[in-house]
Design an enzyme around this catalytic site. Structure first.
Site, PDB file in Angstrom:
ATOM      1  CE  LYS B  12      -4.629   0.881   0.360  1.00 58.67           C
ATOM      2  NZ  LYS B  12      -5.461   0.281  -0.432  1.00 58.67           N
ATOM      3  CB  THR B  72      -3.429  -3.154  -0.180  1.00 53.99           C
ATOM      4  OG1 THR B  72      -4.314  -2.660  -0.824  1.00 53.99           O
ATOM      5  CG2 THR B  72      -2.604  -4.056  -0.956  1.00 53.99           C
TER       6      THR B  72
END
Lengths: 327, 327, 327, 327
Positions: B12, B72
């Site tokens: 991320k 994520t």
């Protein structure tokens, strides 16, 4: 204790160079997924970065001795002038030409890394003599996806060795309105993301590829050249075809398809990002449409290389599926 | 042939997290070149990227099997919630905390790379009860230089090893109005740059440092912590002092000074850029001033690491100079 | 003395809204210079800003009284939900719909200004069943030129009056490789620019147009609608045709052509910028090409409105030229 | 029908000009809320845009006749050279100087609009002779808030009239960690925003001001000059003091305070934006801190002018409050 191998290099960035009437790229091998058949090269633009290394430059750092320093301004002149004398058809070929000329001209340069990011120009329509055709004079500068290539070369004795070469297409932004899901992932105390059986998957893709034989990248034999436009169209078709369970699986299949189409490549690497919208209106009476909006800033990303081995395995899996269907 | 070691990771980016009333950083060791004495940490902001690797994730790519996928979006929740439970005082320490918690929580994660880029907040003045002091409530968000740190950790058996850690200050933009030259470089057919005995050298600096003992970076013992603010002020003083013959030599001396001031560091690395202006008016009657303007886009850059060995050599050179002056 | 008429308004910016399966735009009147025949509207995106005014809002400023404040977050919901219920085909029509709905819903809003900047999506190719066609699923988000429209409405008694409406195409970047000059301008002590009989003129164009009858802009009667794509193609053809003596003259002729093609418009306005490259290599042996590079940052710009009167004069000039040629 | 008054102007943007050793600004009138006492002006930078109008330029558009065209490149030279000959101390004064010189030099220019956006430089610390002080040589370029001014002048007969002048501070980004609420607004079917009794209000502010007597803006009499630094510090103190019920009310009070401090101004205008974070962790055991994150892109904004009349009313309200407290 061991002397640490230091980083030491210097160079020039943002060397913009535009060339008109570069030799056209013709003779590429077409693929079914793409109408790409070559480039006019009437206007080509490239943003070059060149990075030079060599033990001889150490005194410029430690002693402020500029005797052996090639001014980065001179590097900029060198690059721009060589775009004039370049007789090939591709940025890959141009970087190869410049790398050799740099190392041949300056014997105290040991290593060079060149990157060239294309600035694409697309011919505009022109209405002439009662006919709508393509102008040979007016071009739009595109800020969409573009190709980029990287070349690293070093001097070893009397030879110049290419230590790395790859080409890529950057910043391709594609959305697919249906046929995408993301379900079945781990749900625990940190999970707030709902499962989604139908999301308008929006991906940013950087796709890079390496050749078995680096020489193919320069397009001296254009039939062996892989064009970024072809890679873009392959990615689009695979996205169109696949019911995607994730970006991870999408890029895997895109990579396998690229390697299937282009046996001259060894591997394909992806840097992908997820910029899928949030849903605002789920149902519109009388329409199959929906309304979405931009999400908060955090985005998921993936880095993955698909190898020739992966492509072979996929081919076998597909073959087995065919056989079992017929059986 | 050998199976190519593939790239495979996901994660991320742009995980913005702001924390109020983090524990203040106190007890740092002050240096002469800087007034920096600690941070209130009333408002801290960080932009975190986390990248996860592990063999267990391969099926998510090849088979679209999400069973072991940590979404994520969940990583983002994980990071933000841990900024709440973090009890330390620095971003370096925060990344260390998060890395361990990730690898402890998810046994199938093998590697993690975390980067944290600070979003700096500076207290504003406030006039209260007839006195002008510093507000404890109102802060300006700065878009100037900021710190950033990187941590790589991996699981090996039952332990978690830190494989890389460095801290840096990014995007420090400094101009020095006189006392800079660039002469004596190679002049050949590619050279158009005139020599310049007095240029208003304008540099963009990214400076990064590594510790002998990674634990020092977390500031558990704040006296061993090196603050980006101190590094910034050191760079500024060295720039102020030195008659610079080039950026190359400037960064060498900055690096040696940083290593002299901070024995706990092993090396200092630079990514520097030259954005010096072009001269428009060389002489102004009645003033020592000049007029300059922005140059064309191409900029020179340097990448260089100054090692502990370099710093020792400089120390000896300086000592010898002293002795010969006295003699 | 007279009370100064104060500025007072508030609203929401960056309201991104994406809609799938909006009603297609069909039935537009085609022009010779453009292949544009309508829009599928499978994916449309718009970035809306809405600005509200009304005397009733003064206490929210002077007294902190929020009783009559419509939260800007609510405005955002309002706009996004109305993209779901919108049954038309254009952004112009959407803004018109939203403006009326806002003023009908909130009686204490007196004025509203809405701007909608399109986020263009272009269908990608897809290879299906041995045929290369256009995908109905996969679209590329374009960062090139895009349309934008502005609508101002106000309440007067029981009616809602449209006080301003215009549509525009923004950020069209076109280069023409030859057939452009810039000579004959004033030369005095401040002039350093050489005359140029053959420059690769590179322009950024924002072109906006107003309708005689505002209703035409909403495309309720699509045959009276002027599409940004048509304006773009007209601009390109005129650029292709004209030996340009300056950007000033180029935009004048583009404006006249647009007004000639579209009798429903009253005027066309331009904001143009000059980003022509500097020449680096003037002559390449064996090629008609040259090498150019990016100039320093300062750029020339022009603001000009071409009126219906101008277009009439040009038509007469052209007619006279024809007659004198035949004579 | 009436000939439409057309837009017609042209000019140069991004004219960057840097001047060293401009005459220092001294003798400003200090205010309690700010430590600002003047500017060294050792390095000043300005980004100038100049826009010229005049009937004489029409043939350059309609006929491609460049005879009366002042090349925008020449305008750039004009501006940069005049920064060398400028003997004043402020950007406001510089624009005034340039406007007059342009209209005096080119009799066929009728109108001129000049904008100057400052590029701020802040002196860095330097450690010299065992003392930490401020360097006179090394400056950091700031990308934070900066001042900007606008001047419009026109020729009427033999005189040059200033038709508009204002100064502003742009892009001041301030967050206040507590003491802000937003409650009591309209709740209806379009409202999803919860009331918030304690939000970390984050505002972006552009604040502009106009003088009763334009001459005061040039700082010929520095005691009557209003510095952007002072306006910034006033805004900060008012933000610090006020329990804010909204941005609307905050800017109203900031405006009243500025007008109270500076009787030479007639009005203060605001363009403010709301970029307040979303809350992620509401409570942290053992700490009064919280964790926040960046919201989605849509942001609220306000445009508002505070007049001298408003300031007078506020003064009276405050006086009445005092009296009633004493009673």
């Amino acid at each position: 204790e061991t002397q640490m191998k230091r980083t030491m290099s210097y160079g020039k960035g943002n060397v913009f160079a535009y060339r008109t009437y570069l030799k056209p790229l013709t003779g590429v091998k077409q693929i079914p997924e793409s109408s790409f058949a070559g480039r006019d090269n009437t206007v080509v633009g490239v943003d070059v970065t060149c990075e030079i290394g060599g033990e001889a430059f150490l005194p410029s750092f430690t002693d402020g001795d500029n005797t052996l320093v090639v001014a980065t301004d001179s590097m900029k002149n060198f690059i721009q002038r060589h775009l004039a004398s370049y007789e090939g058809t591709t940025t890959e070929g141009f970087l190869h030409y410049v790398a050799h000329r740099f190392l041949d001209t300056y014997s105290h340069m040991d290593t060079i890394t060149l990157t060239g990011e294309d600035i694409p120009f697309e011919a505009m329509p022109a209405y002439e003599e009662k006919e709508l055709s393509t102008s040979r004079l007016v071009f739009r500068r595109s800020r969409n996806e573009r190709s980029r290539s990287v070349l690293k070369a070093e001097r070893s004795g009397n030879t110049i060795t290419i230590t790395e070469q790859y080409s890529e297409i950057m910043d391709l932004q594609l959305v697919k309105v249906s046929g995408n899901s993301f379900v079945g992932f781990i749900r625990d105390e940190y999970t707030t993301l709902p499962e989604d059986g139908n999301r308008p998957l929006f991906v940013y893709l950087n796709i890079s590829w390496q050749y078995e034989n680096t020489n193919d990248s320069y397009a001296s034999d254009p039939a062996r050249y892989v064009a970024a436009e072809q890679v873009r169209d392959l990615a689009s078709t695979v996205f169109h075809e696949l019911e995607t369970p994730s970006i991870q699986n999408l890029i895997y299949h895109i990579g396998c398809r690229i390697l299937a189409r282009f046996p001259q490549l060894t591997d394909v690497s992806f840097q992908s990002q997820n910029h899928t919208w949030d849903t605002v209106v789920e149902e519109i009476p009388g329409s199959k449409g929906k309304v979405y909006t931009e999400p908060r800033p955090p985005y998921g990303f993936q880095h993955f290389t698909v190898t020739r081995e992966d492509a072979e395995k996929e081919k076998q899996k597909a073959a087995e599926k065919c056989r079992s269907l017929k059986a």
